[in-house]
Write a protein that holds these residues in place. Sequence first.
Motif, short mmCIF file in Angstrom:
data_model
loop_
_atom_site.label_atom_id
_atom_site.label_comp_id
_atom_site.label_asym_id
_atom_site.label_seq_id
_atom_site.Cartn_x
_atom_site.Cartn_y
_atom_site.Cartn_z
N LEU A 183 -7.60 -1.99 3.84
CA LEU A 183 -7.22 -3.40 3.76
C LEU A 183 -7.11 -3.87 2.32
O LEU A 183 -6.18 -4.57 1.95
N ASP A 193 -3.79 -2.59 0.87
CA ASP A 193 -2.49 -2.97 1.43
C ASP A 193 -2.40 -4.40 1.97
O ASP A 193 -1.31 -4.96 2.04
N LYS A 194 -3.53 -4.98 2.37
CA LYS A 194 -3.50 -6.29 3.00
C LYS A 194 -4.73 -7.10 2.59
O LYS A 194 -5.50 -7.57 3.44
N SER A 195 -4.91 -7.28 1.29
CA SER A 195 -6.13 -7.93 0.80
C SER A 195 -6.25 -9.38 1.27
O SER A 195 -7.36 -9.92 1.33
N SER A 196 -5.12 -10.01 1.62
CA SER A 196 -5.19 -11.39 2.09
C SER A 196 -5.99 -11.50 3.38
O SER A 196 -6.60 -12.53 3.67
N TYR A 197 -5.99 -10.42 4.18
CA TYR A 197 -6.79 -10.42 5.41
C TYR A 197 -8.28 -10.55 5.08
O TYR A 197 -9.03 -11.18 5.83
N THR A 224 -8.45 -7.53 11.93
CA THR A 224 -7.11 -8.04 11.64
C THR A 224 -6.38 -8.62 12.85
O THR A 224 -5.39 -9.34 12.68
N ASN A 283 2.94 0.30 4.57
CA ASN A 283 1.77 -0.56 4.32
C ASN A 283 0.95 -0.83 5.58
O ASN A 283 0.30 -1.87 5.71
N ASN A 284 1.00 0.10 6.52
CA ASN A 284 0.06 0.04 7.63
C ASN A 284 -1.31 0.51 7.16
O ASN A 284 -1.43 1.22 6.15
N THR A 304 -2.66 1.17 12.11
CA THR A 304 -2.09 -0.02 12.72
C THR A 304 -0.58 0.15 12.82
O THR A 304 0.03 0.97 12.11
N VAL A 364 2.69 -2.32 12.57
CA VAL A 364 3.11 -3.69 12.24
C VAL A 364 4.63 -3.75 12.23
O VAL A 364 5.27 -2.89 11.64
#
Length: 265
Positions: A58, A61-65, A178, A200-201, A263, A265
């Motif tokens: 995370l 790739d998806k630090s906003s989560y 998530t 970016n999964n 994941t 997406v």
Amino acid sequence: MGKWFLGNDRPDAYSYNGSTQYTYQYVSGSLFQNSISSDDIHQGDLGDCYLLATLSSLANDKSSYIQKMFIDNGDNTFAVRFYNNGIADYVTVDRYLPTLSNGKATYAGWGGASYSSLSNELWVALVEKAYAQINESGWIGQDNTNSYLTADPNYSRTKSNSTGINGGNEYKVMSQITALDSRITSNATQQDTINLVNSNNLVTFGINAKIFGDQYSGGHALAVTSYNSITNKFHLDNPWGSDDLDLTWQDLIKWSSSGWSYTTV
């Protein structure tokens, strides 16, 4: 009230053999220090690599989560959000964390030298504590106790049994953090894995822990964060905070213990 609203819940925090119950200390520092990074993650004396490897993926790739997981309540407590079948479920944690006698972290590290250091970064340790607390709710797939690790006299690191949040599955944590669709497979092809990483999964990999000389555990989870088409190697972030790996597809297959969690997406 303590668990859900006040944040003063104290999950059981024992050593592996159950002989030591760790002490909670108020930990100084900030929720985040600068940007969120997988470098913030340092697994301690707890077999929750499945949780921390997911956080590492995370962070890459998806630090906003991760940012959106937290609500700062303004009173040194934080509400932490998980998802139960896509429905948000919150638990409140405070700054009291399990601590060694030398003042350092027992489980997930917070970066500073001591619990009193202002340079501490708390987000990883707080997610871990919140996960230990919400375990008691009975829906995360662990043992339904309010604990990191319980005083189980029958527990052995050489066995597959687990207590608290010690030992688990990355694909479950992915959806719990998530709300994204997550899956597990043992037969992904090289191109499948390259496509997942490049899109970016979240991708984690179960690897035989003996590659690190770990005599106690057969499996260890790492985040697969990139693929280098020049060297034909995958980069795997180790939640220990050290011993990252760059492995070819042949290496991955050779050292596989449980396959891929990812994941879509």
